[in-house]
Design a protein around this motif. Structure first.
Motif, mmCIF file in Angstrom:
data_model
loop_
_atom_site.group_PDB
_atom_site.id
_atom_site.type_symbol
_atom_site.label_atom_id
_atom_site.label_comp_id
_atom_site.label_asym_id
_atom_site.label_seq_id
_atom_site.Cartn_x
_atom_site.Cartn_y
_atom_site.Cartn_z
ATOM 1 N N LEU A 34 0.838 -1.195 0.000
ATOM 2 C CA LEU A 34 0.000 0.000 0.000
ATOM 3 C C LEU A 34 0.875 1.248 0.000
ATOM 4 O O LEU A 34 1.901 1.313 0.680
ATOM 5 C CB LEU A 34 -0.912 -0.012 1.227
ATOM 6 C CG LEU A 34 -1.856 -1.221 1.311
ATOM 7 C CD1 LEU A 34 -2.487 -1.310 2.689
ATOM 8 C CD2 LEU A 34 -2.924 -1.159 0.219
ATOM 9 N N TRP A 89 -1.919 -7.267 4.421
ATOM 10 C CA TRP A 89 -1.911 -6.966 2.983
ATOM 11 C C TRP A 89 -0.475 -6.777 2.489
ATOM 12 O O TRP A 89 -0.066 -7.370 1.497
ATOM 13 C CB TRP A 89 -2.728 -5.708 2.705
ATOM 14 C CG TRP A 89 -2.707 -5.303 1.273
ATOM 15 C CD1 TRP A 89 -1.689 -4.642 0.612
ATOM 16 C CD2 TRP A 89 -3.718 -5.554 0.289
ATOM 17 N NE1 TRP A 89 -2.002 -4.459 -0.704
ATOM 18 C CE2 TRP A 89 -3.241 -5.006 -0.938
ATOM 19 C CE3 TRP A 89 -4.961 -6.169 0.328
ATOM 20 C CZ2 TRP A 89 -3.982 -5.069 -2.105
ATOM 21 C CZ3 TRP A 89 -5.705 -6.227 -0.836
ATOM 22 C CH2 TRP A 89 -5.224 -5.687 -2.039
ATOM 23 N N VAL A 95 -2.747 5.204 2.694
ATOM 24 C CA VAL A 95 -3.884 4.726 3.488
ATOM 25 C C VAL A 95 -4.506 5.932 4.182
ATOM 26 O O VAL A 95 -3.805 6.701 4.858
ATOM 27 C CB VAL A 95 -3.435 3.701 4.552
ATOM 28 C CG1 VAL A 95 -4.631 3.249 5.390
ATOM 29 C CG2 VAL A 95 -2.739 2.518 3.899
ATOM 30 N N LEU A 154 -8.121 2.498 -5.424
ATOM 31 C CA LEU A 154 -8.582 1.776 -4.236
ATOM 32 C C LEU A 154 -8.494 0.266 -4.414
ATOM 33 O O LEU A 154 -9.002 -0.295 -5.388
ATOM 34 C CB LEU A 154 -10.035 2.174 -3.933
ATOM 35 C CG LEU A 154 -10.609 1.653 -2.612
ATOM 36 C CD1 LEU A 154 -9.838 2.220 -1.419
ATOM 37 C CD2 LEU A 154 -12.091 2.021 -2.499
ATOM 38 N N ARG A 155 -7.845 -0.390 -3.433
ATOM 39 C CA ARG A 155 -7.707 -1.849 -3.463
ATOM 40 C C ARG A 155 -8.190 -2.511 -2.180
ATOM 41 O O ARG A 155 -8.481 -3.701 -2.161
ATOM 42 C CB ARG A 155 -6.243 -2.231 -3.704
ATOM 43 C CG ARG A 155 -5.727 -1.862 -5.084
ATOM 44 C CD ARG A 155 -4.298 -2.293 -5.275
ATOM 45 N NE ARG A 155 -3.388 -1.452 -4.506
ATOM 46 C CZ ARG A 155 -2.188 -1.835 -4.062
ATOM 47 N NH1 ARG A 155 -1.778 -3.070 -4.268
ATOM 48 N NH2 ARG A 155 -1.414 -0.997 -3.389
ATOM 49 N N LEU A 156 -8.252 -1.731 -1.074
ATOM 50 C CA LEU A 156 -8.584 -2.324 0.225
ATOM 51 C C LEU A 156 -9.383 -1.335 1.046
ATOM 52 O O LEU A 156 -9.042 -0.142 1.119
ATOM 53 C CB LEU A 156 -7.298 -2.691 0.976
ATOM 54 C CG LEU A 156 -7.437 -3.199 2.418
ATOM 55 C CD1 LEU A 156 -8.200 -4.527 2.462
ATOM 56 C CD2 LEU A 156 -6.060 -3.344 3.060
ATOM 57 N N LEU A 160 -3.893 -4.046 7.393
ATOM 58 C CA LEU A 160 -2.980 -3.345 6.487
ATOM 59 C C LEU A 160 -1.635 -4.060 6.416
ATOM 60 O O LEU A 160 -1.052 -4.219 5.329
ATOM 61 C CB LEU A 160 -2.795 -1.905 6.950
ATOM 62 C CG LEU A 160 -4.055 -1.029 6.991
ATOM 63 C CD1 LEU A 160 -3.731 0.315 7.624
ATOM 64 C CD2 LEU A 160 -4.661 -0.848 5.610
ATOM 65 N N ASP A 164 -5.010 3.986 -1.930
ATOM 66 C CA ASP A 164 -5.248 2.590 -2.295
ATOM 67 C C ASP A 164 -5.859 1.797 -1.149
ATOM 68 O O ASP A 164 -6.250 0.644 -1.329
ATOM 69 C CB ASP A 164 -3.993 1.905 -2.842
ATOM 70 C CG ASP A 164 -2.757 2.146 -2.007
ATOM 71 O OD1 ASP A 164 -2.879 2.616 -0.869
ATOM 72 O OD2 ASP A 164 -1.659 1.854 -2.513
ATOM 73 N N ALA A 165 -5.997 2.427 0.028
ATOM 74 C CA ALA A 165 -6.701 1.781 1.147
ATOM 75 C C ALA A 165 -7.406 2.853 1.972
ATOM 76 O O ALA A 165 -6.868 3.944 2.176
ATOM 77 C CB ALA A 165 -5.739 0.992 2.025
#
Length: 328
Positions: free
Chosen positions: A6, A306, A9, A72-74, A303, A50-51
């Protein structure tokens, strides 16, 4: 297939500035936003994230916004349910969603703090004292009184257990409640009308959905005994606010204690601020140091999982359950 670490965040809506100290965020590219991001600015402000870490249901993450967040992925939401997060849209976009552990006890405790303050008229008695007066009127004793509990999930059942310790009689109702569930909580199952007609105090612990929005309206409030009390630590829209204010202004209800509102934060001109015989709190039900630690320690763990390419804890959608890859 690997997943990249990431890069940005964002922890949203940390109104009390509690998240930074609630967990070990070291080594994580975390940005904390204490002020709410205006709805029209969210897409631009969050486009490179991305989170996202959601502090309960303070800001909505609908499909339209998700579609405008290309990085955005998470998503990690505090707790395991979030009615303002579009889980299906996240799944369709390939965004993993995880939850965290949480406690029911904080909301149980706040319910009783509000209920006791309301029953014994503590805010009004204190105001008299500070103004130089002495006692005025008399509060409601709980022993032998009837508590109507709408909803017997973790929180409602916890509230019912404390009511038994006070020697209260318990009535229970929800759209899908069984006699066995009511009996297990020491309560008598009734229908909705019976709950509102028979209780000295009604406390709400229902989830919010199409069948429960406005479930307490003018008809239900009219059934309540003159001087009866209402406590809502569940969701603001369960109650028709205009009908509640009217019942309070007429003097039919003895008072209402409300922790949850719509919208949140409450608008400055919200008419409930001027309603008589009310105790208003800013959605404190889940906000204790212990619960906040669970939320954000769980978020930090997700996090880190990930970034390490490990299975994600407490997955809420298929993307999170399948996210088993390793980092490049």
């Amino acid at each position: 297939m690997g997943r990249a670490p990431l890069r940005r965040v964002v922890v949203l809506d940390d109104f009390g500035d509690v998240a930074p100290a609630a967990a070990d965020w070291s080594g994580l590219p975390v940005e904390f936003l204490a002020a709410p991001v205006p709805e029209g600015e969210r897409a631009a402000r969050l486009a490179s994230a991305d989170a996202l870490v959601l502090f309960r249901e303070r800001s909505a993450l609908p499909a339209g916004l998700i579609a405008q967040l290309p990085a955005l992925r998470l998503v990690v939401t505090a707790g395991m349910r979030n009615r303002v997060l579009d889980l299906e849209a996240c799944t369709a976009r390939g965004v993993a969603v995880c939850g965290t552990d949480s406690l029911a006890s904080p909301t149980v405790e706040l319910t009783w703090a509000l209920l006791l303050a309301l029953a014994r008229e503590i805010p009004w008695q204190e105001a008299r004292l500070r103004e130089g007066a002495w006692q005025g009127g008399a509060g409601l004793g709980l022993e032998g009184a009837t508590l109507g509990v709408a909803g017997l999930g973790r929180i409602g059942a916890g509230v019912a257990a404390i009511a038994r310790a006070f020697g209260m009689r318990l009535l229970a109702w929800s759209p899908n409640m069984t006699a066995e569930a009511a009996e297990a909580a020491g309560a008598t199952l009734t229908d909705k009308a019976g709950l509102f007609r028979g209780a000295d105090i009604v406390t709400l612990h229902l989830g919010l959905g199409p069948t429960t929005r406005g479930v307490v309206g003018a008809a239900e409030l009219a059934l309540m005994r003159p001087g009866a009390l209402l406590v809502n630590t569940a969701r603001g829209p369960l109650v028709d606010q205009a009908a509640l204010i009217a019942a309070l202004e007429r003097g039919h209800l003895g008072g209402a204690a409300i922790d949850t509102h719509e919208p949140e934060p409450m608008a400055e001109d919200d008419p409930i601020r001027r309603a008589p015989r009310t105790i208003l709190t800013p959605h404190l039900g889940y906000v204790t140091r212990e619960n906040v630690r669970r939320y954000f320690e769980g978020a930090a763990a997700c996090l880190r999982a990930w970034n390490a390419g490990l299975p994600l804890p407490r997955p809420l959608n298929s993307i999170a359950r399948d996210a088993q890859g390793t980092t490049p």
